[in-house]
Design a protein around this motif. Structure first.
Motif, mmCIF file in Angstrom:
data_model
loop_
_atom_site.group_PDB
_atom_site.id
_atom_site.type_symbol
_atom_site.label_atom_id
_atom_site.label_comp_id
_atom_site.label_asym_id
_atom_site.label_seq_id
_atom_site.Cartn_x
_atom_site.Cartn_y
_atom_site.Cartn_z
ATOM 1 N N SER A 129 0.837 -1.206 0.000
ATOM 2 C CA SER A 129 0.000 0.000 0.000
ATOM 3 C C SER A 129 0.867 1.249 0.000
ATOM 4 O O SER A 129 0.463 2.298 -0.488
ATOM 5 C CB SER A 129 -0.943 0.007 1.203
ATOM 6 N N LEU A 130 2.085 1.128 0.535
ATOM 7 C CA LEU A 130 2.979 2.281 0.584
ATOM 8 C C LEU A 130 3.850 2.380 -0.677
ATOM 9 O O LEU A 130 4.021 3.458 -1.233
ATOM 10 C CB LEU A 130 3.883 2.188 1.819
ATOM 11 N N THR A 131 4.408 1.247 -1.111
ATOM 12 C CA THR A 131 5.351 1.287 -2.229
ATOM 13 C C THR A 131 4.658 1.211 -3.586
ATOM 14 O O THR A 131 5.207 1.668 -4.579
ATOM 15 C CB THR A 131 6.347 0.118 -2.152
ATOM 16 N N ARG A 132 3.463 0.586 -3.603
ATOM 17 C CA ARG A 132 2.735 0.362 -4.864
ATOM 18 C C ARG A 132 3.567 -0.476 -5.829
ATOM 19 O O ARG A 132 3.403 -0.408 -7.048
ATOM 20 C CB ARG A 132 2.362 1.702 -5.527
ATOM 21 N N GLN A 133 4.427 -1.312 -5.292
ATOM 22 C CA GLN A 133 5.281 -2.157 -6.125
ATOM 23 C C GLN A 133 5.625 -3.398 -5.313
ATOM 24 O O GLN A 133 6.181 -3.296 -4.206
ATOM 25 C CB GLN A 133 6.556 -1.399 -6.496
ATOM 26 N N ARG A 134 5.301 -4.577 -5.840
ATOM 27 C CA ARG A 134 5.398 -5.801 -5.025
ATOM 28 C C ARG A 134 6.844 -6.129 -4.654
ATOM 29 O O ARG A 134 7.113 -6.505 -3.510
ATOM 30 C CB ARG A 134 4.775 -6.976 -5.778
ATOM 31 N N GLU A 135 7.760 -6.015 -5.630
ATOM 32 C CA GLU A 135 9.146 -6.367 -5.311
ATOM 33 C C GLU A 135 9.719 -5.422 -4.264
ATOM 34 O O GLU A 135 10.412 -5.849 -3.334
ATOM 35 C CB GLU A 135 10.027 -6.311 -6.576
ATOM 36 N N ASP A 166 1.239 -1.274 -8.425
ATOM 37 C CA ASP A 166 0.744 -2.588 -8.041
ATOM 38 C C ASP A 166 -0.318 -2.423 -6.952
ATOM 39 O O ASP A 166 -0.226 -1.544 -6.097
ATOM 40 C CB ASP A 166 1.887 -3.460 -7.507
ATOM 41 N N SER A 167 -1.276 -3.322 -6.991
ATOM 42 C CA SER A 167 -2.372 -3.237 -6.031
ATOM 43 C C SER A 167 -2.071 -4.091 -4.797
ATOM 44 O O SER A 167 -1.386 -5.113 -4.886
ATOM 45 C CB SER A 167 -3.665 -3.717 -6.689
ATOM 46 N N LEU A 168 -2.627 -3.684 -3.653
ATOM 47 C CA LEU A 168 -2.526 -4.539 -2.478
ATOM 48 C C LEU A 168 -3.594 -5.633 -2.511
ATOM 49 O O LEU A 168 -3.580 -6.549 -1.691
ATOM 50 C CB LEU A 168 -2.652 -3.725 -1.181
ATOM 51 N N PHE A 169 -4.516 -5.549 -3.484
ATOM 52 C CA PHE A 169 -5.572 -6.541 -3.613
ATOM 53 C C PHE A 169 -5.201 -7.546 -4.691
ATOM 54 O O PHE A 169 -4.408 -7.270 -5.584
ATOM 55 C CB PHE A 169 -6.903 -5.867 -3.948
ATOM 56 N N ALA A 170 -5.825 -8.708 -4.614
ATOM 57 C CA ALA A 170 -5.574 -9.766 -5.590
ATOM 58 C C ALA A 170 -6.421 -9.495 -6.818
ATOM 59 O O ALA A 170 -7.496 -10.062 -6.984
ATOM 60 C CB ALA A 170 -5.902 -11.121 -4.994
ATOM 61 N N VAL A 171 -5.964 -8.606 -7.679
ATOM 62 C CA VAL A 171 -6.684 -8.301 -8.904
ATOM 63 C C VAL A 171 -6.150 -9.187 -10.009
ATOM 64 O O VAL A 171 -5.008 -9.622 -9.966
ATOM 65 C CB VAL A 171 -6.529 -6.810 -9.298
ATOM 66 N N GLY A 172 -6.984 -9.514 -10.996
ATOM 67 C CA GLY A 172 -6.519 -10.323 -12.107
ATOM 68 C C GLY A 172 -6.740 -11.801 -11.839
ATOM 69 O O GLY A 172 -7.379 -12.175 -10.842
#
Lengths: 103, 162
Positions: free
Chosen positions: B26-32, B79-85
């Motif tokens: 939620s803070l970085t908006r990027q999973r890695e 990137d989302s914090l939710f499981a989209v897709g």
């Protein structure tokens, strides 16, 4: 109503962390990794301590203590006393004093 | 750090890995970057040698600091914090609210950073208001205000009647 809305929000499925993160965290927080590091540190510390103790206990030649002045007391009477104990007589120049040691 | 403290951290991670990841994304908006931030935070904790008495806000704060550092370094991807897709895990339960994730992700982005962060911490990470206040180092009423305003905005954006 607000509680229903919050419940609805909670129902949304969240993206999950990857298995790679779990592997990295397992490696980071594995107890054996920390134990082996501490083993090396402990061995190094023990070696240093042993070396320090051996150094302190070793019969190294120690530098002699600074020499203390040796005081000899002699008796001097008459003219000898005048020459050795100030104030020296002004009329005569005191002779040089030579000390010899007889065995 | 002594083995007992390391075990405490390991147990905390295992029990809170989803919440930590949700917060970091939620803070970085990027999973890695989020995963790197979690790893970096725990590395920092190991170097400190001792743990705070109140572990939950303390560790979340460490993750927050690491995530904000990562955010400054990396470009935001979204990137989302939710499981989209598509669901990659075949044994995962069916999404009870399909479509809501995408909508919610977009609506959360329209909140202020404080409101969004507070909602994520309260609803998805299940921290108390006091824990969030400790984590953010702000008064509890401020946290409650962020949450209340954020939820009201979210409801309005999603067309929910109060």
């Amino acid at each position: 109503m607000k509680a229903d809305f919050e419940t609805q929000l909670r129902r949304v499925r969240l993206a999950a962390p990857s298995a790679d993160l779990d592997r990295r965290m397992d490696s980071l927080l594995a107890p054996t990794r920390q134990t082996s590091r501490r083993w090396w540190l402990g061995a190094t510390a023990a070696t240093g301590l042993a070396a320090a103790i051996l150094f302190l206990l070793s019969p190294l030649a120690r530098s002699p203590a600074p020499t203390q002045p040796v005081v000899y007391q002699i008796e001097a009477q008459g003219l000898m006393r005048e020459w050795l104990v100030p104030p020296f007589p002004k009329s005569q120049t005191p002779p040089a004093v030579i000390v010899t040691v007889i065995r | 750090m002594n083995p007992a403290a390391i075990e405490t951290l390991r147990v905390f991670y295992v029990g809170n890995r989803q919440q930590l990841y949700t917060y970091a994304v939620s803070l970085t908006r990027q999973r890695e970057a989020a995963e790197d931030a979690i790893h970096a935070a725990f590395q920092q904790l190991l170097r400190r040698g001792e743990l705070a008495a109140d572990l939950r806000p303390y560790i979340f704060r460490c993750v927050r600091n690491a995530a904000l550092d990562a955010l400054r370094r990396a470009r935001v991807r979204g990137d989302s914090l939710f499981a989209v897709g598509p669901v990659p895990d075949p044994v995962a339960p069916a999404d009870p609210a399909p479509g809501l994730a995408r909508e919610l992700d977009g609506k959360l982005a329209q909140l202020s950073p404080d409101e969004r962060e507070t909602i994520v911490l309260k609803i998805y990470d299940e921290l108390t208001f006091q824990e969030i206040a400790d984590l953010r180092d702000v008064p509890l009423p401020t946290v409650a205000s962020w949450y209340r305003r954020g939820v009201e905005k979210l409801r309005n954006l999603m067309g929910e009647t109060p």
